[in-house]
Write a protein that holds these residues in place. Structure first.
Motif, PDB file in Angstrom:
ATOM      1  N   ALA A 132       0.836  -1.200   0.000  1.00 41.16           N
ATOM      2  CA  ALA A 132       0.000   0.000   0.000  1.00 41.16           C
ATOM      3  C   ALA A 132       0.873   1.252   0.000  1.00 41.16           C
ATOM      4  N   GLY A 133       0.564   2.183  -0.890  1.00 41.49           N
ATOM      5  CA  GLY A 133       1.306   3.432  -0.957  1.00 41.49           C
ATOM      6  C   GLY A 133       2.605   3.369  -1.723  1.00 41.49           C
ATOM      7  N   THR A 134       2.895   2.233  -2.361  1.00 43.04           N
ATOM      8  CA  THR A 134       4.167   2.084  -3.078  1.00 43.04           C
ATOM      9  C   THR A 134       4.074   2.420  -4.556  1.00 43.04           C
ATOM     10  N   GLY A 135       2.876   2.614  -5.084  1.00 41.96           N
ATOM     11  CA  GLY A 135       2.699   2.759  -6.522  1.00 41.96           C
ATOM     12  C   GLY A 135       2.164   1.498  -7.159  1.00 41.96           C
ATOM     13  N   VAL A 136       2.177   0.384  -6.444  1.00 38.01           N
ATOM     14  CA  VAL A 136       1.573  -0.856  -6.942  1.00 38.01           C
ATOM     15  C   VAL A 136       0.056  -0.704  -6.898  1.00 38.01           C
ATOM     16  N   ASN A 137      -0.615  -0.939  -8.026  1.00 40.43           N
ATOM     17  CA  ASN A 137      -2.074  -0.826  -8.027  1.00 40.43           C
ATOM     18  C   ASN A 137      -2.779  -2.151  -8.259  1.00 40.43           C
ATOM     19  N   THR A 138      -1.997  -3.247  -8.373  1.00 36.11           N
ATOM     20  CA  THR A 138      -2.598  -4.555  -8.606  1.00 36.11           C
ATOM     21  C   THR A 138      -1.821  -5.627  -7.862  1.00 36.11           C
ATOM     22  N   LEU A 139      -2.550  -6.436  -7.111  1.00 37.75           N
ATOM     23  CA  LEU A 139      -1.972  -7.621  -6.471  1.00 37.75           C
ATOM     24  C   LEU A 139      -2.504  -8.851  -7.192  1.00 37.75           C
ATOM     25  N   ILE A 140      -1.595  -9.673  -7.678  1.00 38.65           N
ATOM     26  CA  ILE A 140      -1.965 -10.955  -8.280  1.00 38.65           C
ATOM     27  C   ILE A 140      -1.608 -12.041  -7.281  1.00 38.65           C
ATOM     28  N   PHE A 141      -2.611 -12.800  -6.876  1.00 37.52           N
ATOM     29  CA  PHE A 141      -2.411 -13.777  -5.806  1.00 37.52           C
ATOM     30  C   PHE A 141      -2.753 -15.172  -6.314  1.00 37.52           C
ATOM     31  N   SER A 142      -1.811 -16.089  -6.205  1.00 41.35           N
ATOM     32  CA  SER A 142      -2.034 -17.460  -6.641  1.00 41.35           C
ATOM     33  C   SER A 142      -2.749 -18.234  -5.545  1.00 41.35           C
ATOM     34  N   LEU A 143      -3.970 -18.630  -5.829  1.00 40.80           N
ATOM     35  CA  LEU A 143      -4.804 -19.325  -4.848  1.00 40.80           C
ATOM     36  C   LEU A 143      -4.866 -20.822  -5.106  1.00 40.80           C
ATOM     37  N   GLY A 144      -3.946 -21.326  -5.906  1.00 42.05           N
ATOM     38  CA  GLY A 144      -3.902 -22.755  -6.162  1.00 42.05           C
ATOM     39  C   GLY A 144      -2.481 -23.225  -6.339  1.00 42.05           C
ATOM     40  N   SER A 145      -2.275 -24.523  -6.149  1.00 40.01           N
ATOM     41  CA  SER A 145      -0.947 -25.105  -6.310  1.00 40.01           C
ATOM     42  C   SER A 145      -0.864 -25.853  -7.627  1.00 40.01           C
ATOM     43  N   ARG A 146       0.358 -26.148  -8.063  1.00 41.67           N
ATOM     44  CA  ARG A 146       0.538 -26.916  -9.297  1.00 41.67           C
ATOM     45  C   ARG A 146       0.072 -28.350  -9.149  1.00 41.67           C
ATOM     46  N   GLY A 147      -0.159 -28.769  -7.908  1.00 46.69           N
ATOM     47  CA  GLY A 147      -0.725 -30.090  -7.693  1.00 46.69           C
ATOM     48  C   GLY A 147      -2.236 -30.124  -7.796  1.00 46.69           C
ATOM     49  N   GLY A 148      -2.862 -28.958  -7.922  1.00 48.49           N
ATOM     50  CA  GLY A 148      -4.299 -28.904  -8.125  1.00 48.49           C
ATOM     51  C   GLY A 148      -5.114 -28.506  -6.914  1.00 48.49           C
ATOM     52  N   MET A 149      -4.474 -28.323  -5.759  1.00 50.08           N
ATOM     53  CA  MET A 149      -5.199 -27.933  -4.556  1.00 50.08           C
ATOM     54  C   MET A 149      -5.526 -26.436  -4.576  1.00 50.08           C
ATOM     55  N   CYS A 150      -6.555 -26.065  -3.810  1.00 51.91           N
ATOM     56  CA  CYS A 150      -6.933 -24.666  -3.630  1.00 51.91           C
ATOM     57  C   CYS A 150      -6.567 -24.216  -2.226  1.00 51.91           C
ATOM     58  N   LEU A 151      -6.171 -22.966  -2.111  1.00 52.79           N
ATOM     59  CA  LEU A 151      -5.684 -22.423  -0.851  1.00 52.79           C
ATOM     60  C   LEU A 151      -6.809 -21.835  -0.004  1.00 52.79           C
ATOM     61  N   TYR A 152      -8.033 -22.196  -0.283  1.00 57.08           N
ATOM     62  CA  TYR A 152      -9.191 -21.647   0.408  1.00 57.08           C
ATOM     63  C   TYR A 152     -10.284 -22.717   0.425  1.00 57.08           C
ATOM     64  N   ASP A 153     -11.392 -22.428   1.093  1.00 61.07           N
ATOM     65  CA  ASP A 153     -12.476 -23.408   1.222  1.00 61.07           C
ATOM     66  C   ASP A 153     -13.331 -23.393  -0.040  1.00 61.07           C
ATOM     67  N   THR A 154     -12.796 -24.005  -1.078  1.00 60.15           N
ATOM     68  CA  THR A 154     -13.445 -23.998  -2.379  1.00 60.15           C
ATOM     69  C   THR A 154     -14.754 -24.781  -2.365  1.00 60.15           C
ATOM     70  N   HIS A 155     -15.704 -24.360  -3.213  1.00 59.55           N
ATOM     71  CA  HIS A 155     -16.958 -25.077  -3.395  1.00 59.55           C
ATOM     72  C   HIS A 155     -16.917 -26.025  -4.582  1.00 59.55           C
ATOM     73  N   VAL A 156     -15.916 -25.883  -5.433  1.00 59.20           N
ATOM     74  CA  VAL A 156     -15.882 -26.676  -6.666  1.00 59.20           C
ATOM     75  C   VAL A 156     -14.623 -27.524  -6.793  1.00 59.20           C
ATOM     76  N   GLY A 157     -13.641 -27.287  -5.945  1.00 54.82           N
ATOM     77  CA  GLY A 157     -12.389 -28.020  -6.040  1.00 54.82           C
ATOM     78  C   GLY A 157     -12.082 -28.755  -4.754  1.00 54.82           C
ATOM     79  N   GLN A 158     -10.828 -28.849  -4.431  1.00 56.08           N
ATOM     80  CA  GLN A 158     -10.393 -29.525  -3.216  1.00 56.08           C
ATOM     81  C   GLN A 158      -9.440 -28.618  -2.458  1.00 56.08           C
ATOM     82  N   MET A 159      -9.689 -28.487  -1.182  1.00 57.97           N
ATOM     83  CA  MET A 159      -8.911 -27.584  -0.353  1.00 57.97           C
ATOM     84  C   MET A 159      -7.581 -28.213   0.039  1.00 57.97           C
ATOM     85  N   HIS A 160      -6.576 -27.393   0.084  1.00 61.27           N
ATOM     86  CA  HIS A 160      -5.238 -27.816   0.492  1.00 61.27           C
ATOM     87  C   HIS A 160      -5.288 -28.613   1.784  1.00 61.27           C
ATOM     88  N   SER A 161      -4.604 -29.756   1.787  1.00 60.01           N
ATOM     89  CA  SER A 161      -4.348 -30.590   2.972  1.00 60.01           C
ATOM     90  C   SER A 161      -5.467 -31.558   3.324  1.00 60.01           C
TER      91      SER A 161
END
Length: 562
Positions: free
Chosen positions: A71-100
């Motif tokens: 915040a305040g650095t001039g960055v106006n976009t955050l791109i956040f990867s919410l999945g792994s290359r193994g196919g898991m999701c980093l959140y409580d997904t309704h359509v996929g499978q949650m990490h761990s």
């Protein structure tokens, strides 16, 4: 073992977008505030392990600390990867499978901690993607969710304890690419899922669709770290399938825009080289013509390596009369003993080259974690300049020719033009012509008395200057020895040990008539005479141009010694 339904058991998840969508009341209020937000201009990327360095339990502010960092650095976009290359999701997904959710015993300490974080957030009712949406919007920052398009890593039962691979990947080996006889696939993982199969395309569409429609994201980034998405001899068949997949994703984005009253963008990370597009089945021209994508994030074949010299001519020409925007994603890895990461001056040089060629935005592919971009001496100052070509024009820079990374990985393996310009061998009588891209209008700044110096530096290995004869030219103009200073690194100690053993740096302080031009310059190095008593190969290892500016005319920062 805690089991969750696999992706293919979620019927109609894509067709019924409304099932994924939040209520629109809060979205309508937020939309009024977001009308002032611009399109992506300067971005940073965060990944799966953004909280791995924080011991549990988390506080709410821990989760979105990344936003506080930028915040305040001039960055106006955050791109956040919410999945792994193994196919898991980093959140409580309704359509996929949650990490761990398919692990009995953990075999990796970092991934185990990530799992503790994920489970805490779910148990306490904190929805990570929406937390980021809300926090970014509070700071006027766009939030893009990202996930791998190509999944399928860590597929052995021994790797189950990593917690990053979904049951969809484990249970469907018949959907993997498998062994590819094409020599270009030598180092590319055969366990990745094959986009030829409709089950694979559906699984990924559901995850991306959820990130667009369930959450108040400003868009998604579609990216694949390992290409192609199929076997090489299936690329022609896969290309129209991938384009059709983008058409479906566009429909989901359009519906989510109507439902949420919020702009939903689709950005795609692609190699800048158009030869790669045809090699891997990317119908980029169709995506642009049909307005399937809103932006292209151009990278090197290896997105983690610093590469300041992406040729954007093809993608800028393709998008010139379209609404599709061109951004550059820059890696920061140098893999050097003294500086494993790029300096601010190198990053500024990469950004200046991008804007000079017609890009409208720039960002860093490295993950900033919650601790910030610690490899930068001054993160805020570095990021602040990246969105302003005007400010970058007179910022100190180092323009550096890309060299060969020290480690081999699967990024871009077998793809066109993966061989970098350096190193180059030196043979008697053979001219090595090395391209060097520079964006600065140096004669303009010289006329304004704003230039402190312009230096061309060439690092050579195994060559004794007094026993060998060289000819060095810049843009076919010989560089005089009167402008040359040689620095001996034959046995130079630094804190990390001996550096660049057997090397010499040839440094030329350039006068105005020798300045590099804007665009592509050529550094020519010829070995004219060789010491016959040495049985060693000589190489050009590094070529760079260092530019430093004065703050204003006649200004020196420390003019008084006492």
């Amino acid at each position: 073992m805690l089991q969750r339904p696999i992706f293919l058991q979620v019927a109609g998840a894509v067709a019924s977008v409304s099932l994924l969508t939040l209520g629109t009341g809060h979205a309508a209020v937020q939309d009024q505030q977001l009308t002032a937000l611009t399109e992506p201009r300067v971005f940073v990327r965060e990944d799966f392990h953004h909280l791995s360095g924080i011991a549990p339990p988390l506080t709410r502010s821990d989760v979105t600390k990344t936003v506080d960092v930028i915040a305040g650095t001039g960055v106006n976009t955050l791109i956040f990867s919410l999945g792994s290359r193994g196919g898991m999701c980093l959140y409580d997904t309704h359509v996929g499978q949650m990490h761990s959710t398919n692990v009995d015993k953990w075999t990796h300490a970092v991934n185990y901690r990530d799992a503790l974080h994920v489970r805490q957030l779910v148990a306490e009712g904190w929805d990570r993607p929406q937390l980021f949406c809300d926090r970014c919007h509070e700071e006027g920052i766009l939030f893009f969710a990202s996930a791998p398009l190509n999944i399928g890593s860590h597929t052995t039962e021994e790797s189950r304890g990593l917690g990053r691979t979904s049951d969809f990947v484990f249970d469907n080996p018949q959907l993997r690419v498998g062994k590819d006889q094409d020599p270009r696939a030598k180092h590319v993982s055969p366990t990745r899922m094959n986009f030829i199969y409709p089950e694979v395309r559906k699984e990924r569409l559901q995850v991306y669709g959820e990130l667009l429609a369930r959450y108040e994201t400003d868009g998604v980034e579609v990216q694949s770290e390992v290409l192609p998405l199929c076997k090489y001899d299936q690329v022609d068949r896969c290309a129209p399938l991938l384009t059709a997949w983008f058409r479906e994703l566009r429909k989901i984005a359009n519906q989510a825009e109507k439902t949420q009253g919020r702009r939903k963008r689709i950005y795609v990370r692609i190699p800048a080289n158009p030869n790669v597009w045809s090699a891997v089945g990317f119908e980029v021209s169709v995506w642009v013509t049909e307005r399937l994508v809103d932006g292209l994030i151009c990278t090197s074949n290896d997105p983690e390596i610093l590469d300041q010299d992406l040729d954007l001519s093809a993608v800028v020409s393709l998008t010139r009369d379209s609404s599709c925007r061109v951004l550059v994603g820059c890696g920061t890895t140098l893999q050097r003993k003294l500086k494993p990461k790029a300096t601010a001056k190198m990053i500024w040089g990469a950004a200046a080259n991008a804007y000079h060629q017609g890009a409208v935005g720039f960002g860093l592919n490295d993950m900033i974690r919650s601790q910030g971009l610690l490899f930068l001496d001054d993160m805020h100052s570095t990021l602040r300049l990246l969105g302003s070509p005007t400010s970058l024009a007179s910022a100190d820079k180092i323009y550096r020719v890309r060299d060969l990374p020290r480690t081999v990985n699967s990024f871009g393996t077998g793809l066109p033009e993966t061989q970098p310009p350096l190193p180059r061998p030196l043979k008697v009588g053979h001219v090595q012509r090395i391209p060097l891209r520079v964006a600065d209008d140096l004669h303009r700044w010289w006329d304004l008395d704003r230039l402190k110096h312009v230096k061309l530096r060439i690092r050579l290995s195994n060559l004794e200057p007094t026993r060998n004869k060289l000819r060095i030219l810049l843009n076919d103009t010989p560089l005089p020895e009167s402008n040359l200073q040689i620095t001996d690194l034959t046995y130079r100690f630094i804190q990390q040990g001996v550096a660049y053993q057997g090397n010499q740096i040839y440094e030329y302080v350039l006068s105005p008539e020798m300045y590099p031009i804007r665009g592509i310059n050529t550094v020519s190095v010829t070995l004219l005479q060789r010491d016959p008593s040495v049985d060693l190969e000589f190489h050009v290892r590094d070529v760079d141009c260092s530019i430093e500016y004065r703050h204003h005319r006649h200004f020196e920062p420390r003019p008084i010694d006492y």
